[in-house]
Design an enzyme around this catalytic site. Sequence first.
Site, PDB file in Angstrom:
ATOM      1  N   ARG A   9       0.853  -1.180   0.000  1.00 57.45           N
ATOM      2  CA  ARG A   9       0.000   0.000   0.000  1.00 57.45           C
ATOM      3  C   ARG A   9       0.896   1.238   0.000  1.00 57.45           C
ATOM      4  NH1 ARG A   9      -3.738   2.518   4.862  1.00 57.45           N
ATOM      5  NH2 ARG A   9      -4.718   4.148   3.587  1.00 57.45           N
ATOM      6  N   HIS A  10       0.404   2.342  -0.544  1.00 56.97           N
ATOM      7  CA  HIS A  10       1.157   3.600  -0.512  1.00 56.97           C
ATOM      8  C   HIS A  10       1.331   4.084   0.923  1.00 56.97           C
ATOM      9  CE1 HIS A  10      -2.418   5.970   0.490  1.00 56.97           C
ATOM     10  NE2 HIS A  10      -3.069   5.218  -0.381  1.00 56.97           N
ATOM     11  N   ARG A  59       0.232   9.524  -4.902  1.00 60.36           N
ATOM     12  CA  ARG A  59       0.660   8.882  -3.658  1.00 60.36           C
ATOM     13  C   ARG A  59       1.248   7.498  -3.891  1.00 60.36           C
ATOM     14  NH1 ARG A  59      -4.951   9.315  -3.841  1.00 60.36           N
ATOM     15  NH2 ARG A  59      -6.256   7.509  -3.270  1.00 60.36           N
ATOM     16  N   GLU A  88      -7.408   3.341  -6.668  1.00 56.56           N
ATOM     17  CA  GLU A  88      -8.264   3.107  -5.511  1.00 56.56           C
ATOM     18  C   GLU A  88      -9.734   3.163  -5.897  1.00 56.56           C
ATOM     19  OE1 GLU A  88      -8.829   1.612  -3.054  1.00 56.56           O
ATOM     20  OE2 GLU A  88      -8.209   2.661  -1.219  1.00 56.56           O
ATOM     21  N   HIS A 156      -3.584   0.485  -3.380  1.00 57.53           N
ATOM     22  CA  HIS A 156      -4.349   1.205  -2.369  1.00 57.53           C
ATOM     23  C   HIS A 156      -5.067   0.244  -1.424  1.00 57.53           C
ATOM     24  CE1 HIS A 156      -3.945   5.009  -4.696  1.00 57.53           C
ATOM     25  NE2 HIS A 156      -3.923   4.166  -5.712  1.00 57.53           N
TER      26      HIS A 156
END
Length: 232
Positions: A9-10, A59, A88, A156
């Site tokens: 995940r970011h 991101r 996302e 995401h």
Amino acid sequence: MTTRLYLARHGATQLTAEDRFSGDIGVDLSDEGRWQATQLGDRLHEHRVDAIYCSPYSRTRDTARLIAERLGDGPGVDAIATRDGLREISHGRWEGLTRREVEARYADEYSAWEQDPFTFAPEGGESGVAVLARALPVLREIVTTHPDQRVLVVSHKATIRLLLCSLLGVDARGYRDRLDQAPACLNVLDFRDPVRARLMLFNDTSHYAGQPREAESNLSRWWDQGGGARQA
């Protein structure tokens, strides 16, 4: 064939800290998020990474870039490939709002979404089904393109949880309540073929945290109320 997927995940953003719906809107990494990404990059430094993919949002692109800068002989920043299918979930008109704000403004819509976020979508948003329809083919493409290689994929929170549910045969209607994905966490999946995956590591943040984070507010009424039956 065994393809190893490092699914991350970011890092954290300001909206992460404020616990707001931030799916299909542009939001940059916070200072904390950039630090988390560099820590993950340092962790993966000794691993052989053959390719890097990420969603098109800043991101995720910045998280992938910060990791790539620390991969030693791995693919450089210029080799990062973006895939729209990894973006996302869109929350439509809820974007940027807190859960309490959404509950106050769109009570009926939010209640339906809490009951089944997999098939229901808020106005202007996406259901979990729609996310899988675009994300799963991308994951399959990545696995088939990189047999016997190791690939980093930065995506995401909701997208990753939905992918894991699908790959592992978990009821996706409970993805929000039962699966967590911390900022800049690492999941590891080994694929024997494009549809058979084994989960080797889940939601790991040991590269920057001494212990798993406490489950506090996660945009889930069910969790905050202590589980049990959902309430309308």
